[in-house]
Write a protein that holds these residues in place. Sequence first.
Motif, mmCIF file in Angstrom:
data_model
loop_
_atom_site.group_PDB
_atom_site.id
_atom_site.type_symbol
_atom_site.label_atom_id
_atom_site.label_comp_id
_atom_site.label_asym_id
_atom_site.label_seq_id
_atom_site.Cartn_x
_atom_site.Cartn_y
_atom_site.Cartn_z
ATOM 1 N N CYS A 146 0.867 -1.167 0.000
ATOM 2 C CA CYS A 146 0.000 0.000 0.000
ATOM 3 C C CYS A 146 0.911 1.226 0.000
ATOM 4 O O CYS A 146 1.682 1.432 0.945
ATOM 5 N N SER A 164 -0.545 2.656 -5.360
ATOM 6 C CA SER A 164 -1.498 1.574 -5.102
ATOM 7 C C SER A 164 -2.124 1.814 -3.715
ATOM 8 O O SER A 164 -1.868 1.074 -2.772
ATOM 9 N N SER A 196 -5.109 1.610 -2.381
ATOM 10 C CA SER A 196 -6.166 0.778 -1.817
ATOM 11 C C SER A 196 -5.857 -0.681 -2.134
ATOM 12 O O SER A 196 -5.630 -1.028 -3.297
ATOM 13 N N GLN A 197 -5.820 -1.496 -1.098
ATOM 14 C CA GLN A 197 -5.462 -2.900 -1.267
ATOM 15 C C GLN A 197 -6.640 -3.807 -0.938
ATOM 16 O O GLN A 197 -7.387 -3.530 0.008
ATOM 17 N N LEU A 229 -5.557 1.079 3.257
ATOM 18 C CA LEU A 229 -5.928 2.272 2.520
ATOM 19 C C LEU A 229 -5.000 3.425 2.901
ATOM 20 O O LEU A 229 -4.916 3.791 4.078
ATOM 21 N N HIS A 250 -4.770 7.154 2.901
ATOM 22 C CA HIS A 250 -5.845 8.133 2.832
ATOM 23 C C HIS A 250 -5.528 9.339 1.971
ATOM 24 O O HIS A 250 -6.434 9.896 1.372
ATOM 25 N N ILE A 252 -2.010 5.365 6.803
ATOM 26 C CA ILE A 252 -2.593 4.157 6.237
ATOM 27 C C ILE A 252 -3.386 3.478 7.338
ATOM 28 O O ILE A 252 -2.899 3.363 8.464
#
Length: 109
Positions: A16, A20, A22-23, A28, A30, A42
């Motif tokens: 993350c 990339s 959003s996993q 996530l 932000h 995150i």
Amino acid sequence: DVDLWLTYNNDNAKKCFYSSPSQPWGALLHEDQTQGFGPEYITVKNAPAGEYLVQVHYYSTQGFNIRSYCHVKVIFNVGKENQVVQEFHKKLEKGGDAEDIIRFKFPTE
């Protein structure tokens, strides 16, 4: 510009970070802060069991050859009775440097 990275189970395909954010495993990023002093954060909702690696990456010096200093806070079990906060400080010497902050297993042992 210093970036925050979170990698799951030593798999760079499960990292993350800014490209990339959003996993599928729940992480996530932000907001990718590219100006100023952050913060970047995150979160991982319903974190799957496994090994995690938190890193910082000095993406860009924006034309200045200067060191950057990071303050990283890792919070486990946010808002729960067993919440734990760990804080770390890192010095990044030049653009392109990446430093490990903490490697941990979840759930914690």
